[in-house]
Design a protein around this motif. Structure first.
Motif, PDB file in Angstrom:
ATOM      1  N   ARG A 273       0.781  -1.210   0.000  1.00  0.00           N
ATOM      2  CA  ARG A 273       0.059  -0.008   0.053  1.00  0.00           C
ATOM      3  C   ARG A 273       0.996   1.154   0.214  1.00  0.00           C
ATOM      4  O   ARG A 273       1.958   1.241   0.688  1.00  0.00           O
ATOM      5  CB  ARG A 273      -0.846   0.212   1.257  1.00  0.00           C
ATOM      6  N   ILE A 274       0.364   2.170  -0.846  1.00  0.00           N
ATOM      7  CA  ILE A 274       1.118   3.545  -0.639  1.00  0.00           C
ATOM      8  C   ILE A 274       0.134   4.524   0.085  1.00  0.00           C
ATOM      9  O   ILE A 274      -1.051   4.486  -0.336  1.00  0.00           O
ATOM     10  CB  ILE A 274       1.420   4.019  -2.369  1.00  0.00           C
ATOM     11  N   GLY A 275       0.624   5.422   0.674  1.00  0.00           N
ATOM     12  CA  GLY A 275      -0.005   6.108   1.477  1.00  0.00           C
ATOM     13  C   GLY A 275       0.694   7.719   1.459  1.00  0.00           C
ATOM     14  O   GLY A 275       1.985   7.886   1.150  1.00  0.00           O
ATOM     15  N   THR A 276       0.068   8.888   1.770  1.00  0.00           N
ATOM     16  CA  THR A 276       0.519  10.181   1.651  1.00  0.00           C
ATOM     17  C   THR A 276      -0.056  10.852   2.974  1.00  0.00           C
ATOM     18  O   THR A 276      -1.035  10.407   3.450  1.00  0.00           O
ATOM     19  CB  THR A 276       0.141  10.953   0.456  1.00  0.00           C
ATOM     20  N   ASP A 277       0.681  11.774   3.331  1.00  0.00           N
ATOM     21  CA  ASP A 277       0.118  12.689   4.391  1.00  0.00           C
ATOM     22  C   ASP A 277      -0.237  14.293   3.813  1.00  0.00           C
ATOM     23  O   ASP A 277       0.269  14.638   2.848  1.00  0.00           O
ATOM     24  CB  ASP A 277       0.831  12.598   5.663  1.00  0.00           C
ATOM     25  N   ALA A 278      -0.567  15.152   4.818  1.00  0.00           N
ATOM     26  CA  ALA A 278      -0.665  16.511   4.162  1.00  0.00           C
ATOM     27  C   ALA A 278       0.463  17.373   4.090  1.00  0.00           C
ATOM     28  O   ALA A 278       0.482  18.456   3.851  1.00  0.00           O
ATOM     29  CB  ALA A 278      -1.652  16.977   5.097  1.00  0.00           C
ATOM     30  N   PHE A 279       1.768  16.838   4.660  1.00  0.00           N
ATOM     31  CA  PHE A 279       2.902  17.633   4.671  1.00  0.00           C
ATOM     32  C   PHE A 279       3.809  17.072   3.551  1.00  0.00           C
ATOM     33  O   PHE A 279       5.073  17.294   3.466  1.00  0.00           O
ATOM     34  CB  PHE A 279       3.825  17.041   6.029  1.00  0.00           C
ATOM     35  N   GLY A 280       3.486  16.246   2.545  1.00  0.00           N
ATOM     36  CA  GLY A 280       4.136  15.839   1.346  1.00  0.00           C
ATOM     37  C   GLY A 280       4.989  14.604   1.444  1.00  0.00           C
ATOM     38  O   GLY A 280       5.607  14.390   0.888  1.00  0.00           O
ATOM     39  N   ASN A 281       4.728  13.884   2.603  1.00  0.00           N
ATOM     40  CA  ASN A 281       5.553  12.733   2.747  1.00  0.00           C
ATOM     41  C   ASN A 281       4.709  11.529   1.940  1.00  0.00           C
ATOM     42  O   ASN A 281       3.671  11.584   2.088  1.00  0.00           O
ATOM     43  CB  ASN A 281       5.822  12.265   4.191  1.00  0.00           C
ATOM     44  N   ALA A 282       5.543  10.510   1.612  1.00  0.00           N
ATOM     45  CA  ALA A 282       4.972   9.268   1.003  1.00  0.00           C
ATOM     46  C   ALA A 282       5.381   8.280   2.008  1.00  0.00           C
ATOM     47  O   ALA A 282       6.178   8.163   2.728  1.00  0.00           O
ATOM     48  CB  ALA A 282       5.361   9.073  -0.335  1.00  0.00           C
ATOM     49  N   TYR A 283       4.375   7.273   1.981  1.00  0.00           N
ATOM     50  CA  TYR A 283       4.608   5.907   2.991  1.00  0.00           C
ATOM     51  C   TYR A 283       4.417   4.880   1.879  1.00  0.00           C
ATOM     52  O   TYR A 283       3.403   4.646   1.152  1.00  0.00           O
ATOM     53  CB  TYR A 283       3.756   5.830   3.921  1.00  0.00           C
ATOM     54  N   ILE A 284       5.137   3.409   2.290  1.00  0.00           N
ATOM     55  CA  ILE A 284       4.746   2.292   1.451  1.00  0.00           C
ATOM     56  C   ILE A 284       4.959   1.095   2.570  1.00  0.00           C
ATOM     57  O   ILE A 284       5.774   1.417   3.580  1.00  0.00           O
ATOM     58  CB  ILE A 284       5.884   1.905   0.503  1.00  0.00           C
ATOM     59  N   ALA A 285       4.026   0.459   2.736  1.00  0.00           N
ATOM     60  CA  ALA A 285       4.047  -0.525   3.763  1.00  0.00           C
ATOM     61  C   ALA A 285       3.430  -2.096   3.036  1.00  0.00           C
ATOM     62  O   ALA A 285       2.469  -1.990   2.032  1.00  0.00           O
ATOM     63  CB  ALA A 285       3.052  -0.302   4.762  1.00  0.00           C
ATOM     64  N   VAL A 286       3.559  -2.863   3.762  1.00  0.00           N
ATOM     65  CA  VAL A 286       2.921  -4.322   3.079  1.00  0.00           C
ATOM     66  C   VAL A 286       1.531  -4.282   3.749  1.00  0.00           C
ATOM     67  O   VAL A 286       1.309  -3.988   4.976  1.00  0.00           O
ATOM     68  CB  VAL A 286       3.770  -5.578   3.934  1.00  0.00           C
ATOM     69  N   THR A 287       0.541  -4.686   2.964  1.00  0.00           N
ATOM     70  CA  THR A 287      -0.698  -4.803   3.266  1.00  0.00           C
ATOM     71  C   THR A 287      -0.937  -5.700   4.630  1.00  0.00           C
ATOM     72  O   THR A 287      -0.350  -6.633   4.653  1.00  0.00           O
ATOM     73  CB  THR A 287      -1.540  -5.439   2.014  1.00  0.00           C
ATOM     74  N   GLY A 288      -1.548  -4.924   5.534  1.00  0.00           N
ATOM     75  CA  GLY A 288      -1.707  -5.665   6.723  1.00  0.00           C
ATOM     76  C   GLY A 288      -0.811  -5.293   7.854  1.00  0.00           C
ATOM     77  O   GLY A 288      -1.285  -5.768   8.989  1.00  0.00           O
ATOM     78  N   ALA A 289       0.230  -4.517   7.577  1.00  0.00           N
ATOM     79  CA  ALA A 289       1.205  -4.199   8.443  1.00  0.00           C
ATOM     80  C   ALA A 289       1.443  -2.606   8.194  1.00  0.00           C
ATOM     81  O   ALA A 289       2.709  -2.174   8.294  1.00  0.00           O
ATOM     82  CB  ALA A 289       2.439  -5.003   8.270  1.00  0.00           C
ATOM     83  N   GLU A 290       0.436  -1.969   7.949  1.00  0.00           N
ATOM     84  CA  GLU A 290       0.613  -0.396   7.726  1.00  0.00           C
ATOM     85  C   GLU A 290       1.395   0.307   8.836  1.00  0.00           C
ATOM     86  O   GLU A 290       2.010   1.405   8.813  1.00  0.00           O
ATOM     87  CB  GLU A 290      -0.702   0.110   7.446  1.00  0.00           C
ATOM     88  N   ASP A 291       1.593  -0.353  10.068  1.00  0.00           N
ATOM     89  CA  ASP A 291       2.205   0.392  11.294  1.00  0.00           C
ATOM     90  C   ASP A 291       3.507   0.272  11.206  1.00  0.00           C
ATOM     91  O   ASP A 291       4.205   0.735  11.925  1.00  0.00           O
ATOM     92  CB  ASP A 291       1.620  -0.062  12.782  1.00  0.00           C
ATOM     93  N   HIS A 292       4.157  -0.651  10.309  1.00  0.00           N
ATOM     94  CA  HIS A 292       5.603  -0.739  10.105  1.00  0.00           C
ATOM     95  C   HIS A 292       5.622  -0.084   8.555  1.00  0.00           C
ATOM     96  O   HIS A 292       5.358  -1.107   7.630  1.00  0.00           O
ATOM     97  CB  HIS A 292       5.949  -2.192  10.195  1.00  0.00           C
ATOM     98  N   TYR A 293       6.198   0.823   8.300  1.00  0.00           N
ATOM     99  CA  TYR A 293       6.088   1.589   6.904  1.00  0.00           C
ATOM    100  C   TYR A 293       7.666   1.941   6.669  1.00  0.00           C
ATOM    101  O   TYR A 293       8.291   2.354   7.698  1.00  0.00           O
ATOM    102  CB  TYR A 293       5.077   2.393   6.923  1.00  0.00           C
ATOM    103  N   VAL A 294       7.970   2.355   5.436  1.00  0.00           N
ATOM    104  CA  VAL A 294       8.878   3.053   4.932  1.00  0.00           C
ATOM    105  C   VAL A 294       8.490   4.456   4.591  1.00  0.00           C
ATOM    106  O   VAL A 294       7.388   4.490   3.979  1.00  0.00           O
ATOM    107  CB  VAL A 294       9.814   2.314   3.782  1.00  0.00           C
ATOM    108  N   THR A 295       9.217   5.534   4.927  1.00  0.00           N
ATOM    109  CA  THR A 295       8.658   6.865   4.464  1.00  0.00           C
ATOM    110  C   THR A 295       9.634   7.757   4.015  1.00  0.00           C
ATOM    111  O   THR A 295      10.916   7.510   4.435  1.00  0.00           O
ATOM    112  CB  THR A 295       8.026   7.475   5.914  1.00  0.00           C
ATOM    113  N   ASP A 296       9.563   8.509   3.362  1.00  0.00           N
ATOM    114  CA  ASP A 296      10.468   9.573   2.465  1.00  0.00           C
ATOM    115  C   ASP A 296       9.455  10.342   1.866  1.00  0.00           C
ATOM    116  O   ASP A 296       8.336  10.584   1.885  1.00  0.00           O
ATOM    117  CB  ASP A 296      11.264   8.561   1.385  1.00  0.00           C
ATOM    118  N   THR A 297      10.095  11.263   0.948  1.00  0.00           N
ATOM    119  CA  THR A 297       9.476  12.125   0.263  1.00  0.00           C
ATOM    120  C   THR A 297       8.641  11.327  -0.910  1.00  0.00           C
ATOM    121  O   THR A 297       8.933  10.327  -1.220  1.00  0.00           O
ATOM    122  CB  THR A 297      10.259  13.267  -0.582  1.00  0.00           C
TER     123      THR A 297
END
Length: 65
Positions: free
Chosen positions: A19-43
């Motif tokens: 899953r790919i996610g974003t926040d209001a501050f321009g950061n992006a996140y990638i996580a394995v589905t079902g483990a979204e609390d353990h993610y990699v983040t960067d721009t």
């Protein structure tokens, strides 16, 4: 913690779902589905580049035993 808006899961062949996610501050996140609390983040651009490079085959050497 910033509120992450997760997109629908992307599932490749086999059981690899991400899953790919974003926040209001321009950061992006990638996580394995079902483990979204353990993610990699960067721009957004850094993760976009990572995904493009993987799709282009530039990271195949990372998957070899």
């Amino acid at each position: 913690m910033h509120h992450i808006r997760w997109e629908e899961p992307f599932c490749g062949t086999g059981n690899n779902c991400f899953r790919i996610g974003t926040d209001a501050f321009g950061n992006a996140y990638i996580a394995v589905t079902g483990a979204e609390d353990h993610y990699v983040t960067d721009t957004r651009e850094a993760l976009r580049t990572l995904i493009r490079d993987i799709k282009a085959g530039k990271a195949d050497h990372l998957l070899k035993d």
